[in-house]
Design a protein around this motif. Structure first.
Motif, PDB file in Angstrom:
ATOM      1  N   ALA A  59       0.822  -1.210   0.000  1.00 44.38           N
ATOM      2  CA  ALA A  59       0.000   0.000   0.000  1.00 44.38           C
ATOM      3  C   ALA A  59       0.856   1.261   0.000  1.00 44.38           C
ATOM      4  O   ALA A  59       0.377   2.344  -0.367  1.00 44.38           O
ATOM      5  N   MET A  60       2.125   1.143   0.361  1.00 44.63           N
ATOM      6  CA  MET A  60       3.022   2.287   0.397  1.00 44.63           C
ATOM      7  C   MET A  60       3.605   2.608  -0.977  1.00 44.63           C
ATOM      8  O   MET A  60       4.420   3.527  -1.107  1.00 44.63           O
ATOM      9  N   GLY A  61       3.152   1.860  -1.990  1.00 47.23           N
ATOM     10  CA  GLY A  61       3.553   2.162  -3.358  1.00 47.23           C
ATOM     11  C   GLY A  61       4.663   1.265  -3.859  1.00 47.23           C
ATOM     12  O   GLY A  61       5.505   0.804  -3.098  1.00 47.23           O
ATOM     13  N   ARG A  62       4.616   1.032  -5.178  1.00 52.31           N
ATOM     14  CA  ARG A  62       5.654   0.254  -5.849  1.00 52.31           C
ATOM     15  C   ARG A  62       6.376   1.199  -6.800  1.00 52.31           C
ATOM     16  O   ARG A  62       5.844   1.576  -7.845  1.00 52.31           O
ATOM     17  N   ASP A  79      -3.125   4.692  -8.476  1.00 50.96           N
ATOM     18  CA  ASP A  79      -2.751   3.276  -8.490  1.00 50.96           C
ATOM     19  C   ASP A  79      -1.354   3.101  -7.889  1.00 50.96           C
ATOM     20  O   ASP A  79      -0.348   3.114  -8.609  1.00 50.96           O
ATOM     21  N   PRO A  80      -1.253   2.950  -6.567  1.00 52.27           N
ATOM     22  CA  PRO A  80       0.054   2.814  -5.930  1.00 52.27           C
ATOM     23  C   PRO A  80       0.867   1.621  -6.419  1.00 52.27           C
ATOM     24  O   PRO A  80       2.092   1.594  -6.250  1.00 52.27           O
ATOM     25  N   ASP A  81       0.214   0.636  -7.048  1.00 52.47           N
ATOM     26  CA  ASP A  81       0.922  -0.537  -7.565  1.00 52.47           C
ATOM     27  C   ASP A  81       1.839  -0.179  -8.730  1.00 52.47           C
ATOM     28  O   ASP A  81       2.772  -0.924  -9.039  1.00 52.47           O
ATOM     29  N   GLY A  82       1.571   0.939  -9.389  1.00 54.33           N
ATOM     30  CA  GLY A  82       2.482   1.422 -10.422  1.00 54.33           C
ATOM     31  C   GLY A  82       2.485   0.636 -11.708  1.00 54.33           C
ATOM     32  O   GLY A  82       3.480   0.627 -12.441  1.00 54.33           O
TER      33      GLY A  82
END
Length: 389
Positions: free
Chosen positions: A171-174, A236-239
């Protein structure tokens, strides 16, 4: 991270340096830090460790990559990078350190434990099987956030005691993570991104103290170096398929985000591509420029190749160099900058992981590639002396 030499593409005009906290108030109209004699005086000749220190300070080697840490049966990891310390609950402390190599070469993080006298009592692995763990940050609930500096890298929450298994926090991003800094005053974790067109992020957990879910936002600002900023949620934090930094129009670009550290209402962070140290005032939601080597008005800029950063109890910032002349430089609340220490004979290395012991009397850091210039040659040091409180 590897040594970088980026072309400077712009010259900044007038700006402000508004450091947070009591010691920095009143500096809002001041120019970025300028060279001056440091609070500890000049550097003495290199000691037996090859380190130049002010009078009254001493150093020792704590660990060497590939060698068993004295007082333990554990071989220290390669390419030591970002680090932090933790009080261990029994008058001792723990220093954690990332390993900036690929998973197949031992990437992850390790820890070394000290008793109340500073003697090493153990060392052990706290994270394995991850890639290019560069910097990170400690949390108020005593975990270490270890950040992967690879495309779509992740943040791993680890246990400095080595008891609980590390947990990935998607959840902190990729993205190409560098460092993290927890802000308990406002309920955010700030995150830097090591790209030439990187961004500056903050993550708000759904529940403070639990990083399993929450909202990732990116800083948005105009072209000005300093002033008010806003934050926009990253869709979209998954990037994927669109990389995180390209998802929000108007997000401010930072040239190679590096270390960050939160204290006294301010998150300080560095950008290596333009040799800058920034300050984000969390209460005012404003950005200012603390240091820029191109704005040094006399003499030679003492701080270049800015990288990891930490802060002492006195409010002094300690900024490590990746390049330059391998120094840790000190920026005071009075807007002065000076070398605190210099490592000699290791020109193919970089300085990483500065962190103070919980009582503020010892500074830990590493030379990532040591005298050999190889990831297998890293050296982790301790400096002890009369640090001002």
């Amino acid at each position: 991270m590897e040594r970088r030499n980026f072309l400077r593409t712009a010259v900044v005009g007038s700006t402000a340096a508004a450091f947070g906290g009591t010691l920095w108030r009143g500096a809002a109209s001041a120019a970025p830090a300028q060279p001056a004699t440091g609070p500890y005086g000049g550097l003495q000749a290199a000691n037996g460790d090859g380190i130049l220190l002010p009078a009254g300070f001493t150093s020792r080697v704590v660990a060497r990559s590939g060698k068993t840490v004295s007082g333990s049966s554990y071989a220290w990891h390669s390419a030591p990078d970002g680090g932090a310390t933790f009080a261990d609950g029994s008058s001792g402390w723990i220093y954690v350190s990332n390993s900036e190599v690929a998973s197949g070469s031992g990437g992850g993080a390790s820890a070394v434990r000290f008793d109340s006298s500073g003697s090493v009592t153990g060392a052990y692995r706290i994270l394995s099987g991850t890639n290019n763990n560069c910097a990170g940050g400690r949390t108020p609930w005593n975990t270490w956030l270890s950040c992967e500096e690879v495309t779509r890298g992740a943040v791993y929450e680890t246990d400095p005691w080595g008891v609980n298994a590390a947990v990935q926090r998607p959840a902190m991003g990729r993205f190409k993570h560098e460092a993290a800094a927890a802000d308990p005053d406002h309920g955010y974790v700030y995150l830097t991104e090591d790209e030439t067109d990187g961004r500056f992020y903050r993550f708000r957990p759904t529940t403070w103290g639990n990083l399993a879910s929450g909202t990732l936002q990116v800083l948005v600002a105009g072209s000005a170096t300093s002033g008010p900023v806003t934050w926009t949620t990253v869709p979209d934090p998954d990037g994927t398929p669109t990389q995180t930094r390209y998802q929000v129009a108007g997000a401010k670009v930072f040239n190679g985000g590096e270390g960050c550290f939160y204290a006294a209402g301010t998150c300080w962070f560095t950008t290596k591509g333009d040799n800058r140290v920034w300050a984000y005032d969390a209460a005012a939601s404003s950005l200012s420029l603390v240091y820029d080597d191109s704005l040094v008005t006399s003499g030679t800029a003492p701080l270049t190749g800015v990288d990891n950063v930490t802060r002492s109890a006195s409010g002094d910032l300690y900024v490590a160099e990746d390049g330059g002349n391998l120094e840790i430089c000190l920026i005071t609340p009075q807007n002065t900058v000076s070398p605190f220490l210099r490592v000699s004979g290791q020109s193919s290395s970089e300085i990483t992981g500065p962190a103070f012991s919980p009582d503020g009397t010892r500074l830990y850091f590493s030379s990532q590639r040591g005298t050999s210039g190889s990831s297998s040659g890293g050296i982790t040091y301790e400096v002890k002396g009369p640090f001002r409180g």
